[in-house]
Design an enzyme around this catalytic site. Sequence first.
Site, PDB file in Angstrom:
ATOM      1  N   ASP A 295      20.903  23.471   5.143  1.00 25.74           N
ATOM      2  CA  ASP A 295      19.544  22.524   4.949  1.00 25.74           C
ATOM      3  C   ASP A 295      18.246  22.811   6.541  1.00 25.74           C
ATOM      4  O   ASP A 295      18.492  21.723   6.944  1.00 25.74           O
ATOM      5  CB  ASP A 295      19.959  21.117   4.866  1.00 25.74           C
ATOM      6  CG  ASP A 295      18.869  20.479   3.633  1.00 25.74           C
ATOM      7  OD1 ASP A 295      17.826  21.409   3.795  1.00 25.74           O
ATOM      8  OD2 ASP A 295      18.521  19.331   4.519  1.00 25.74           O
TER       9      ASP A 295
ATOM     10  N   ASP B  98      19.318  25.912  -2.486  1.00 24.18           N
ATOM     11  CA  ASP B  98      18.192  25.807  -1.419  1.00 24.18           C
ATOM     12  C   ASP B  98      19.346  27.325  -0.167  1.00 24.18           C
ATOM     13  O   ASP B  98      17.610  27.862   0.075  1.00 24.18           O
ATOM     14  CB  ASP B  98      18.555  24.915  -0.179  1.00 24.18           C
ATOM     15  CG  ASP B  98      17.718  23.923  -0.246  1.00 24.18           C
ATOM     16  OD1 ASP B  98      17.022  23.845  -1.009  1.00 24.18           O
ATOM     17  OD2 ASP B  98      17.749  22.769   0.406  1.00 24.18           O
TER      18      ASP B  98
ATOM     19  N   ASP C  48      18.578  10.005  -1.646  1.00 22.37           N
ATOM     20  CA  ASP C  48      17.948  11.973  -0.857  1.00 22.37           C
ATOM     21  C   ASP C  48      17.558  12.399   0.553  1.00 22.37           C
ATOM     22  O   ASP C  48      17.714  12.734   1.035  1.00 22.37           O
ATOM     23  CB  ASP C  48      16.327  12.292  -1.074  1.00 22.37           C
ATOM     24  CG  ASP C  48      16.407  12.904  -2.701  1.00 22.37           C
ATOM     25  OD1 ASP C  48      17.073  13.105  -3.346  1.00 22.37           O
ATOM     26  OD2 ASP C  48      15.057  12.148  -3.637  1.00 22.37           O
TER      27      ASP C  48
END
Length: 343
Positions: free
Chosen positions: A128, A166, A317
């Site tokens: 991330d 991701d 989130d």
Amino acid sequence: MYLKRGAWRGARTRTSAVLLGAALLIAGCSSGDGDEPDDKADAGITQQPKDTDPFWVNPDGNAAQQVADYVKDGKKEDAEEIRKIAQQPTGEWIGPENPEQEARGFTEAADKAGRTALLVLYNIPHRDCGQYSQGGAADGNAYRTWIDGVAKGIGDRSTTVILEPDALLHLVDGCTPDEFHEERYDLLKGAIGKLKSLKNTKVYVDAGNAGWGHPDQIFEPLKWAGIDQADGFSVNVSNFYTTKDSIAYGKQLSAKVGDKPFVIDTSRNGNGPYTEGKPDERWCNPPGRALGESPTTKTPDQLVDAFVWVKRPGESDGECKGGPKAGQWWADYALKLAKATTP
């Protein structure tokens, strides 16, 4: 445009997951046959019909606990709203500390219920890009050891794995520095190979969503990551793009990677994506969203293996729009999702 942020679960939730696996087995939680622990009995969470939805419903997840709490507090209407979430199978995100124990706990509980466990692996190094869900394994060797632990925990039990949301997208969009690219491809290919060596495990490599770019940007990275060894790929993980748009995106991408099938995360796409505010913030706890299609393997397209709830509806989130840390349960947001959902 980034896929999403905040998919990772908080430390408290991860710890609960470790304890949960053992608790489920001891308590004998399975298909709603009355064997649930006393403090969860009021939730009344059962399994979905196996022929349309083979994935395991966790009778002791955050949503189920919220249902039980609302029932105890006399908030029956709120309890029924949250039941829309609690009654559906959702992904179990394996933590970094006890992968073998967690994977074994979830897959044994699912196996006891005659269902398939849905696991999400999200621990790639440099995860991330240092944002809300930053973290991941310390290095490549630590990641390989972690994957070995997950595989040992799964064993020969029926399991579907969503691999590293991701991870590929952040190689394509420039978020992950170039010096980490070669290792990441090697780690993903190794993870696919290890997991596919198991008797009853399916693996879907994450491949972005309908809103971030074009399939031409990611089909080669998917090949370099070993998509040929995997069962397929996943789209829309933790995002909000409609099922229609996700099918279109997935089919375009499938045509470029040997007609591989795919799964779609429909957990929160009932009202489509949020289009107001700053574009780079629309992914994070957007208001006015709704639950999407229920998980099922009975889909309208032969290339779509399943609709799945990879993101756990009701978990934040990240610390945006008033939300708690990424992955923590947020009852108010969960209620809004449920109430906005058309049966």
